[in-house]
Design a protein around this motif. Sequence first.
Motif, mmCIF file in Angstrom:
data_model
loop_
_atom_site.group_PDB
_atom_site.id
_atom_site.type_symbol
_atom_site.label_atom_id
_atom_site.label_comp_id
_atom_site.label_asym_id
_atom_site.label_seq_id
_atom_site.Cartn_x
_atom_site.Cartn_y
_atom_site.Cartn_z
ATOM 1 N N ARG A 92 54.688 106.435 6.406
ATOM 2 C CA ARG A 92 55.572 105.492 5.689
ATOM 3 C C ARG A 92 54.982 104.088 5.711
ATOM 4 O O ARG A 92 54.532 103.598 6.737
ATOM 5 C CB ARG A 92 56.959 105.506 6.333
ATOM 6 C CG ARG A 92 57.935 104.570 5.639
ATOM 7 C CD ARG A 92 59.310 104.606 6.282
ATOM 8 N NE ARG A 92 59.253 104.080 7.634
ATOM 9 C CZ ARG A 92 59.987 104.529 8.637
ATOM 10 N NH1 ARG A 92 60.826 105.508 8.477
ATOM 11 N NH2 ARG A 92 59.873 103.991 9.823
ATOM 12 N N GLU A 93 55.009 103.444 4.571
ATOM 13 C CA GLU A 93 54.500 102.087 4.426
ATOM 14 C C GLU A 93 55.346 101.122 5.257
ATOM 15 O O GLU A 93 56.574 101.226 5.286
ATOM 16 C CB GLU A 93 54.559 101.654 2.951
ATOM 17 C CG GLU A 93 53.796 102.558 2.008
ATOM 18 C CD GLU A 93 54.575 103.790 1.525
ATOM 19 O OE1 GLU A 93 54.062 104.457 0.613
ATOM 20 O OE2 GLU A 93 55.664 104.092 2.058
ATOM 21 N N THR B 222 56.165 98.192 4.666
ATOM 22 C CA THR B 222 57.041 97.362 3.821
ATOM 23 C C THR B 222 58.085 98.180 3.056
ATOM 24 O O THR B 222 58.801 97.624 2.220
ATOM 25 C CB THR B 222 56.192 96.581 2.794
ATOM 26 O OG1 THR B 222 55.463 97.525 2.004
ATOM 27 C CG2 THR B 222 55.252 95.606 3.488
ATOM 28 N N ALA B 223 58.174 99.468 3.342
ATOM 29 C CA ALA B 223 59.069 100.345 2.575
ATOM 30 C C ALA B 223 60.531 99.939 2.734
ATOM 31 O O ALA B 223 60.993 99.612 3.826
ATOM 32 C CB ALA B 223 58.883 101.796 2.995
ATOM 33 N N LYS C 286 61.301 108.723 -4.015
ATOM 34 C CA LYS C 286 60.532 107.471 -3.928
ATOM 35 C C LYS C 286 60.421 106.830 -5.296
ATOM 36 O O LYS C 286 60.281 107.509 -6.296
ATOM 37 C CB LYS C 286 59.132 107.781 -3.378
ATOM 38 C CG LYS C 286 58.211 106.582 -3.260
ATOM 39 C CD LYS C 286 56.858 107.035 -2.712
ATOM 40 C CE LYS C 286 55.889 105.884 -2.565
ATOM 41 N NZ LYS C 286 54.587 106.340 -2.042
#
Length: 170
Positions: A87-88, A90-91, A169
């Motif tokens: 997972r990023e 900044t998500a 997403k």
Amino acid sequence: MTSPVVRRATLADAPALAALGAETFTETFGHLYPPQDLDAFLEGSHSIDVWTRKFADPKTAIWIALVDSTAIGFLAVGACKLPIEGREATAGEIQQLYVLARHHNLRLGSRLIDLGLEWLRAQGQTPIYIGVWSENLGAQRFYGRHGFSKVGEYGFPVGETVDREFILKR
């Protein structure tokens, strides 16, 4: 009925959000669970204390929709907490979006999600994820219209019951 008002929620809205969160979840999914599982989930997800903690999180924003001062819908967004491998940092996440069924024809879901998406973008929280029950086809179509597509799945616990949840997403 007067037109709905949508505004940023405040800490003073925590009791209304707790009640509305429990009502909308039960209305939508309550028939799926044994009473003890539903009760455990509601206590852990829609108590006044849970909502109070959400307001204390600076990475969370909440909107509430009202008709004649009665809460009929809400949206909570913030940093992504879904179990996504890689997972990023900044998500962001659409954490909760519910509108009472009798008010679905007012396009409140679209109004609320647009506000949430705009806020997440302004905070630099991208990409944006959401978890959706695998059998909630209406919600999946709604999020698809807003640019989301399936990228994974996980088990979502409701008491002792574990639902198959899709991760979408954008």
